[in-house]
Write an enzyme that holds these catalytic residues in place. Structure first.
Site, PDB file in Angstrom:
ATOM      1  N   GLU A 225     -55.121  17.248  14.518  1.00  0.00           N
ATOM      2  CA  GLU A 225     -53.956  18.375  14.749  1.00  0.00           C
ATOM      3  C   GLU A 225     -52.855  18.082  13.442  1.00  0.00           C
ATOM      4  OE1 GLU A 225     -53.942  17.994  19.011  1.00  0.00           O
ATOM      5  OE2 GLU A 225     -55.550  17.472  19.538  1.00  0.00           O
ATOM      6  N   GLU A 336     -48.542  25.941  21.549  1.00  0.00           N
ATOM      7  CA  GLU A 336     -48.643  24.830  23.325  1.00  0.00           C
ATOM      8  C   GLU A 336     -47.498  24.808  23.376  1.00  0.00           C
ATOM      9  OE1 GLU A 336     -51.830  22.166  22.718  1.00  0.00           O
ATOM     10  OE2 GLU A 336     -51.261  20.867  24.534  1.00  0.00           O
TER      11      GLU A 336
END
Ligand SMILES: *[C@@H]1O[C@H](CO)[C@@H](O)[C@H](O)[C@H]1NC(C)=O
Ligand SMILES: *[C@@H]1O[C@H](CO)[C@@H](O)[C@H](O)[C@H]1NC(C)=O
Length: 421
Positions: A225, A336
């Site tokens: 990520e 997120e």
């Protein structure tokens, strides 16, 4: 504990505490003393492991200290599998042809990158070193334990079309993402505009990133990520920071943010993981974006990362992973946030700009020129992009495509509002 005195006398005081207890004066204060000195020792040991000796240190105006650490002394080499690893200073292959001198179509490296890191105002690291954000005692003390510091909590991966909707909601993490799956992927790229979303609670965060995923959503999920994040718990402030994360077991025992464990091998002397990005976009005003490219070197199998057009940061060695040692099975891009519902209502922590996708350019946050790396190592437009969000009244996502921006999407939102309580 946050204000506790921290000193190198930890070991002595622990020995004294033990003797004190051995004298038979067992009391609760005695036990407490021992536990505090044990915690001090643990934090001290952790800091010693993380903060490598610096050849030069640079104070940044945001309060960070950036240590220029000899490239061969970086945290990666604490890993037993990397003891005899020979650092690769550059990838064998680049999906845009940057490193292929023989290729006529090689793209020149563009030099005009408006976004920099804040600490650059006060100096640079010499060649042969890498810049590492120094971990402070308070950084570790904010974590639930020294061992948890720099690691994500279990199960925060956005899981489109999960069989169990309750499971999606129970982690408290909320997403607004675009994704592709059903093929073999060897990397992904996107240009992401950078904001400084407001965080309601210090234990929440807001981030925008891409996910390179391998395996199923079970216990052995592999993930790489990269993106930007605001995380008061991790960094002690509300600044927007460049970050990376990796795990090979769904966030359980392996992996961490940035260089906070051994794994990622950095080769770049200019960009520090976890450092503040500056400037950031403003509503109805100047927009700033960063490009992130992650790709798999077909020769060695390592996963490389590039920031902007200029900076090849380094690589995750392929042995760190199981599924990703082969290829990725899913790519996700988007935002997120953690919704801790501290006051029983939905959090007002913002995602992206804090505005919904409908508002468009200059107001909403975006990912543009979203691409994947295919099995012949070329960047191409992703086929069959899906979108996912747990509660579109809180944070939403809208895709589109045009000549300039290729595949793009706007995403984000304010969190709590009349339709999201
Ligand atoms: C998550 O919970 C919210 C509020 O309870 C609900 O409105 C939403 O539909 C749930 N989302 C999913 C994907 O189950
Ligand atoms: C971060 O922002 C919150 C409000 O959004 C504020 O309460 C807090 O004091 C800020 N933290 C720091 C370290 O500036």
């Amino acid at each position: 504990m946050a204000g506790a005195q921290f000193s190198s006398r930890g070991r002595t005081s622990r020995v004294l505490a033990v003797l004190f207890c051995l004298w038979g004066l067992i009391s609760s204060s005695c036990a407490a003393r021992m536990s505090i000195s044990r915690q001090k020792l643990e934090v001290q040991k952790h800091l010693k492991r993380l903060n490598k000796p610096a050849l030069k240190s640079i104070e940044s105006s945001d309060g960070d200290t950036i240590d220029c650490v000899d490239i061969s002394q970086q945290p990666a080499f604490d890993h037993p599998f990397l003891k005899d690893h020979k650092i690769q200073m550059r990838p064998n292959y680049h999906p845009e042809g940057l490193f292929d001198e023989n290729k006529a179509t090689a793209k020149p490296i563009e030099r005009s990158s408006p976004i920099t890191q804040l600490w650059h105002q006060n100096g640079r690291c010499p060649e042969g070193t890498i810049p590492i954000r120094r971990t402070k005692k308070d950084d570790v003390l904010r974590a639930s334990s020294a061992k948890r510091y720099g690691r994500k909590k279990h199960r925060s991966i956005p899981q489109p079309r999960s069989a169990d909707p309750d499971l999606i909601n129970q982690s408290g993490h909320q997403h607004a993402i675009a994704y592709v799956e059903g093929d073999k992927y060897y990397g992904a790229k996107a240009t992401i505009n950078v904001w400084e979303p407001k965080i309601q609670q210090a234990n929440e965060f807001s981030l925008s990133q891409l996910w390179i995923l391998g395996g199923s959503f079970g216990e052995d999920l592999n993930s790489i990520e990269a993106g930007w994040q605001v995380s008061p718990d991790l960094y002690g402030d509300n600044n927007t920071r460049l970050f990376t994360y990796w795990t090979s077991d769904a966030y359980q025992a392996t992996g961490c943010y940035n260089l906070l464990c051994s794994g990622f091998i950095q080769v770049n002397s200019q960009i520090a993981m976890g450092a503040s990005i500056s400037p950031v976009s403003a509503y109805r005003n100047s927009q700033y974006d960063i490009s992130i490219l992650v790709w798999k070197d077909p020769k060695e199998g390592h996963w490389w990362m590039q920031f902007g057009n200029d900076y090849v940061l380094g690589y995750w060695p392929s042995f760190l992973f199981s599924y990703l040692a082969e290829s990725a099975s899913m790519i996700e891009w988007g935002g997120e946030v953690v919704n801790s519902q501290a006051d029983g209502k939905h959090t007002s922590t913002q995602m992206g700009s804090g505005h919904f996708p409908e508002e468009g350019f200059g107001k909403s946050s975006y990912f543009r020129n979203v691409q994947v790396v295919d099995d012949s190592n070329n960047l191409k437009a992703p086929k069959g992009i899906g979108t996912f969000t747990e509660q579109s009244n809180c944070y939403d996502v809208q895709t589109g495509s045009n000549g300039d921006w290729g595949h793009y999407f706007y995403y984000g939102g304010p969190g709590r509002n009349p339709n999201c309580a």
